[in-house]
Motif scaffolding. Structure first.
Motif, mmCIF file in Angstrom:
data_model
loop_
_atom_site.group_PDB
_atom_site.id
_atom_site.type_symbol
_atom_site.label_atom_id
_atom_site.label_comp_id
_atom_site.label_asym_id
_atom_site.label_seq_id
_atom_site.Cartn_x
_atom_site.Cartn_y
_atom_site.Cartn_z
ATOM 1 N N ASP A 131 0.839 -1.206 0.000
ATOM 2 C CA ASP A 131 0.000 0.000 0.000
ATOM 3 C C ASP A 131 0.870 1.250 0.000
ATOM 4 O O ASP A 131 0.550 2.248 -0.669
ATOM 5 C CB ASP A 131 -0.911 0.010 1.228
ATOM 6 C CG ASP A 131 -2.027 -1.016 1.138
ATOM 7 O OD1 ASP A 131 -2.277 -1.530 0.029
ATOM 8 O OD2 ASP A 131 -2.645 -1.308 2.185
ATOM 9 N N PHE A 132 1.968 1.198 0.735
ATOM 10 C CA PHE A 132 2.899 2.322 0.848
ATOM 11 C C PHE A 132 3.433 2.703 -0.528
ATOM 12 O O PHE A 132 3.411 3.873 -0.918
ATOM 13 C CB PHE A 132 4.046 1.917 1.777
ATOM 14 C CG PHE A 132 5.105 2.958 1.982
ATOM 15 C CD1 PHE A 132 5.078 3.782 3.103
ATOM 16 C CD2 PHE A 132 6.160 3.106 1.085
ATOM 17 C CE1 PHE A 132 6.072 4.733 3.312
ATOM 18 C CE2 PHE A 132 7.144 4.053 1.280
ATOM 19 C CZ PHE A 132 7.098 4.869 2.396
ATOM 20 N N TYR A 133 3.905 1.713 -1.271
ATOM 21 C CA TYR A 133 4.530 2.009 -2.565
ATOM 22 C C TYR A 133 3.506 2.180 -3.691
ATOM 23 O O TYR A 133 3.815 2.775 -4.729
ATOM 24 C CB TYR A 133 5.530 0.921 -2.925
ATOM 25 C CG TYR A 133 6.817 1.012 -2.128
ATOM 26 C CD1 TYR A 133 7.700 2.080 -2.314
ATOM 27 C CD2 TYR A 133 7.149 0.062 -1.176
ATOM 28 C CE1 TYR A 133 8.872 2.193 -1.587
ATOM 29 C CE2 TYR A 133 8.322 0.146 -0.442
ATOM 30 C CZ TYR A 133 9.187 1.219 -0.644
ATOM 31 O OH TYR A 133 10.349 1.320 0.081
ATOM 32 N N MET A 134 2.306 1.642 -3.504
ATOM 33 C CA MET A 134 1.297 1.758 -4.566
ATOM 34 C C MET A 134 0.446 3.016 -4.425
ATOM 35 O O MET A 134 -0.385 3.289 -5.299
ATOM 36 C CB MET A 134 0.421 0.505 -4.567
ATOM 37 C CG MET A 134 1.194 -0.741 -5.026
ATOM 38 S SD MET A 134 0.324 -2.309 -4.751
ATOM 39 C CE MET A 134 -1.070 -2.127 -5.857
ATOM 40 N N ASP A 135 0.639 3.768 -3.362
ATOM 41 C CA ASP A 135 -0.024 5.068 -3.220
ATOM 42 C C ASP A 135 0.818 6.093 -3.984
ATOM 43 O O ASP A 135 1.688 6.754 -3.420
ATOM 44 C CB ASP A 135 -0.131 5.445 -1.736
ATOM 45 C CG ASP A 135 -0.957 6.708 -1.522
ATOM 46 O OD1 ASP A 135 -1.110 7.497 -2.479
ATOM 47 O OD2 ASP A 135 -1.447 6.902 -0.396
ATOM 48 N N LYS A 136 0.567 6.190 -5.269
ATOM 49 C CA LYS A 136 1.415 7.005 -6.139
ATOM 50 C C LYS A 136 1.444 8.468 -5.731
ATOM 51 O O LYS A 136 2.485 9.126 -5.809
ATOM 52 C CB LYS A 136 0.928 6.886 -7.581
ATOM 53 C CG LYS A 136 0.936 5.480 -8.124
ATOM 54 C CD LYS A 136 2.330 4.985 -8.411
ATOM 55 C CE LYS A 136 2.857 5.568 -9.691
ATOM 56 N NZ LYS A 136 4.152 4.950 -10.078
ATOM 57 N N GLU A 137 0.297 8.977 -5.282
ATOM 58 C CA GLU A 137 0.237 10.399 -4.941
ATOM 59 C C GLU A 137 1.089 10.693 -3.708
ATOM 60 O O GLU A 137 1.905 11.617 -3.712
ATOM 61 C CB GLU A 137 -1.212 10.819 -4.695
ATOM 62 C CG GLU A 137 -1.352 12.300 -4.357
ATOM 63 C CD GLU A 137 -2.813 12.718 -4.205
ATOM 64 O OE1 GLU A 137 -3.703 11.871 -4.414
ATOM 65 O OE2 GLU A 137 -3.038 13.901 -3.876
ATOM 66 N N ALA A 138 0.880 9.893 -2.660
ATOM 67 C CA ALA A 138 1.643 10.134 -1.428
ATOM 68 C C ALA A 138 3.127 9.905 -1.652
ATOM 69 O O ALA A 138 3.968 10.658 -1.139
ATOM 70 C CB ALA A 138 1.120 9.221 -0.315
ATOM 71 N N LEU A 139 3.461 8.871 -2.416
ATOM 72 C CA LEU A 139 4.875 8.593 -2.689
ATOM 73 C C LEU A 139 5.476 9.685 -3.572
ATOM 74 O O LEU A 139 6.579 10.179 -3.308
ATOM 75 C CB LEU A 139 4.998 7.224 -3.364
ATOM 76 C CG LEU A 139 6.406 6.659 -3.540
ATOM 77 C CD1 LEU A 139 7.060 6.398 -2.181
ATOM 78 C CD2 LEU A 139 6.380 5.372 -4.362
ATOM 79 N N GLY A 140 4.727 10.055 -4.606
ATOM 80 C CA GLY A 140 5.221 11.072 -5.520
ATOM 81 C C GLY A 140 5.424 12.425 -4.856
ATOM 82 O O GLY A 140 6.328 13.175 -5.228
ATOM 83 N N ASN A 141 4.611 12.735 -3.861
ATOM 84 C CA ASN A 141 4.759 14.011 -3.155
ATOM 85 C C ASN A 141 6.078 14.112 -2.393
ATOM 86 O O ASN A 141 6.500 15.203 -2.001
ATOM 87 C CB ASN A 141 3.596 14.220 -2.187
ATOM 88 C CG ASN A 141 2.298 14.553 -2.904
ATOM 89 O OD1 ASN A 141 2.312 15.000 -4.053
ATOM 90 N ND2 ASN A 141 1.182 14.333 -2.244
ATOM 91 N N THR A 142 6.706 12.963 -2.159
ATOM 92 C CA THR A 142 8.007 12.970 -1.472
ATOM 93 C C THR A 142 9.158 12.769 -2.446
ATOM 94 O O THR A 142 10.304 12.634 -2.027
ATOM 95 C CB THR A 142 8.058 11.841 -0.422
ATOM 96 O OG1 THR A 142 7.968 10.569 -1.102
ATOM 97 C CG2 THR A 142 6.920 11.961 0.571
#
Length: 596
Positions: A131-142
């Motif tokens: 879930d951590f890595y597949m949340d593109k928006e949250a991951l991309g924001n970092t």
């Protein structure tokens, strides 16, 4: 002296490496014991990015391998992927009986597993990780990236039975490596930290990048930026693919200068150094009776990477003209000596896709010989300066004659001087210290004037160069068109991971794993990765399309390969069972090693 040669027919993923270094630390002994308990491994500088998903340095990756060891699937010394020691079983099923391959993968995690800090390691952590890595928006924001969402659809968690089921969207050729070698995150550790700080888990990991918690053979005790990482045995480690657990109590991964690393090894200041490539360093290590070595064809090589979306090197003709200007034979002689091997695209001679039936891995096969060299030789086999000059000017003249789009910026004045936006055609090359002499002695002022491409060479620390290479530096400070460095390949090669246009972030907005910032044939990348690994037709398709991609990269030249080589790992002969090879890097091999 121990010596071996291994050639393994496997695939790879790119990891970019560089050079740098400063402080040192000496191995010690524990009071009351007769033999050392600490092994000091020399390393080029690392960024301290010890979580996957952001920057892509091999030196950081080595620390990650020590902390995690693998994902649900973990590597063997033969380049295979097998169930990790914390996984009890894997079940493969089909969502449709008519399918050729199983698209539902279920893993049962062993009960009682723990992270190095004592937190429980369960299927819940696996779910959290994906879930951590597949949340593109949250991951991309970092500034992070991941491809997992492209391979995996629904994920079912069964906490009661400690199992997790993945429903694959589409089977890919490297499914085991691409989807199931992801390091599992400690959901307890990260969630508590994120909640306390009032930020997302991705933001918290980004802010605590240098303090990961894993389940691998070692745990981090101390990290000092640009100096060292100290690690000790993780008592909760379940063992590698053979059930082996570490014998050496403590490790220090020490940043050492390129210029002194072999001296430090010979004098005992450090206990090991891997990836020696220069003749003088290799011969010094081989000539010391107190030093043991392992050697193998490198699963990677060195190159100059162009930022294909910036300045004059946006034009392939300029990239190729520079390639003809750069005498790679002379460079290899200066930089490597007798241990260098020519290379013309991102491949290694450990890859089975390079060879026809009956050809021997490790040799120059027919396919490799068919690629463009960018080094024109004379009848005696020497670099033909006149012929290379003629080809470079032909390319620049053809580009200068065009007037559409970017080509309008490249012109040639009445004196025959090539111009970019009205100024002398100039390329800025970022290098680390180890490359300085060889680059400057190859790209002399006379060569630059003759070929008509001026080169500004700046030497810097690896971490600074990496920030510019990966696009983490401020956009306002962007100036470099080219970067030197090395690339190491890991187990399976899905070019999409490092060459897809989706892996390019806006400069200054995060790390781009497509470090060449090259946009090629995206359809071809999909055809490579979506080959079916379970059928002969799929394997044949993978090989054929992979070769097409190699030809494309060889022709478009988003990077200029400079060399591959015989790699030498050197270490104190007080250590035994330290069996590295092209696919079994030292963080894996050190588990079985022991002091005599």
């Amino acid at each position: 002296m121990k010596k071996k040669l291994l050639i393994l027919g496997v695939l790879a993923t790119l990891l970019f490496t560089g050079c740098g270094g400063s402080d040192k630390e000496t191995a010690g002994t524990t009071e009351g014991k007769s033999k050392p308990t600490t092994f000091v491994m020399g390393s080029s500088n690392f960024n301290g990015d010890f979580y996957d998903g952001w920057t892509n340095s091999s030196y950081d990756a080595n620390v990650r391998r020590l902390v995690w060891g693998g994902g649900l699937l973990s590597p063997t010394d033969k380049g295979e992927l097998v169930l990790a020691s914390f996984v009890e079983s894997r079940t493969l099923t089909k969502s449709d009986p008519s399918m050729k391959s199983e698209d539902i993968w279920t893993f049962k995690i062993k009960d009682g597993m723990k992270f190095s800090n004592g937190d429980p390691l369960t299927a819940k952590d696996v779910k959290f990780t994906y879930d951590f890595y597949m949340d593109k928006e949250a991951l991309g924001n970092t500034g992070g990236t991941s491809s997992l969402d492209q391979y995996i659809g629904k994920i079912d968690l069964d906490e009661e039975n400690n199992t997790i089921t993945f429903h694959l969207k589409q089977l890919i050729y490297t499914v085991d490596a691409s989807a199931f070698s992801t390091f599992i995150l400690d959901s307890t550790y990260i969630s508590v930290g994120a909640e306390k700080d009032g930020i997302t888990p991705q933001q918290w990991v980004k802010a605590n990048m240098s303090a990961p918690i894993g389940y691998g053979p070692y745990k981090i005790d101390e990290y000092v930026e640009s100096q060292y990482v100290k690690l000790s045995i993780n008592e909760n480690y379940q063992g590698n693919f053979e059930g082996e657990k570490p014998n050496i109590d403590r490790l220090i991964v020490q940043n050492v200068p390129e210029e002194t690393k072999v001296t430090q090894l010979v004098t005992g200041e450090i206990d090991g150094i891997t990836g020696l490539i220069k003749e003088e360093n290799i011969d010094a290590a081989k000539g010391d009776q107190a030093i043991a070595t392992n050697d193998y064809f490198r699963h990677g090589g060195g190159q100059i990477t162009f930022h294909s979306d910036f300045g004059p090197v946006q034009l392939p003709e300029v990239r190729k003209a520079f390639a003809y200007e750069f005498d790679r034979i002379k460079f290899r002689e200066i930089f490597l000596g007798k241990y260098g091997i020519a290379s013309n695209a991102p491949y290694s001679r450990n890859m089975w896709m390079m060879y026809e039936d009956g050809e021997q891995l490790g040799t120059e096969g027919k396919f490799e010989k068919s690629l463009t060299s960018y080094d024109i030789l004379d009848a005696d086999g020497n670099w033909d300066e006149g012929a290379n000059l003629k080809e470079a000017h032909k390319l620049l003249d053809e580009a200068a004659a065009k007037t559409d789009g970017l080509y309008a910026k490249l012109t040639k004045d009445a004196d025959g001087t090539y111009l970019w936006e009205g100024k002398e055609l100039t390329l800025n090359l970022a290098i680390t210290a180890a490359w300085t002499d060889a680059v400057n002695l190859t790209l002399t002022k006379g060569v630059q004037e003759e070929f008509g491409i001026k080169i500004n060479v700046d030497s810097m620390d690896w971490s600074i160069m990496a920030n510019n290479l990966y696009g983490n530096a401020a956009l306002s400070e962007r100036k470099y068109h080219m970067f030197t460095g090395g690339t190491s390949y890991s187990i399976k090669y899905d070019p999409y991971a490092n060459w897809s246009s989706t892996k390019i972030l806006p400069y200054g907005k995060g790390s781009s794993t497509n470090s060449a910032r090259y946009i090629g044939d995206e359809k071809l990348l999909d055809e490579i990765r979506f080959s079916n690994p379970s059928t002969e037709e799929g394997t044949a398709s993978y090989k054929a399309n992979w070769r097409k991609w190699i030809v494309e990269v060889n022709e478009d030249l988003p990077l200029l390969p400079l060399y591959s080589n015989n790699y030498y790992d050197a270490y104190t002969n007080r250590v035994e069972n330290f069996e590295t090879n092209a696919l079994w890097q030292w963080p894996y091999a050190i588990v079985k090693a022991r002091f005599k």
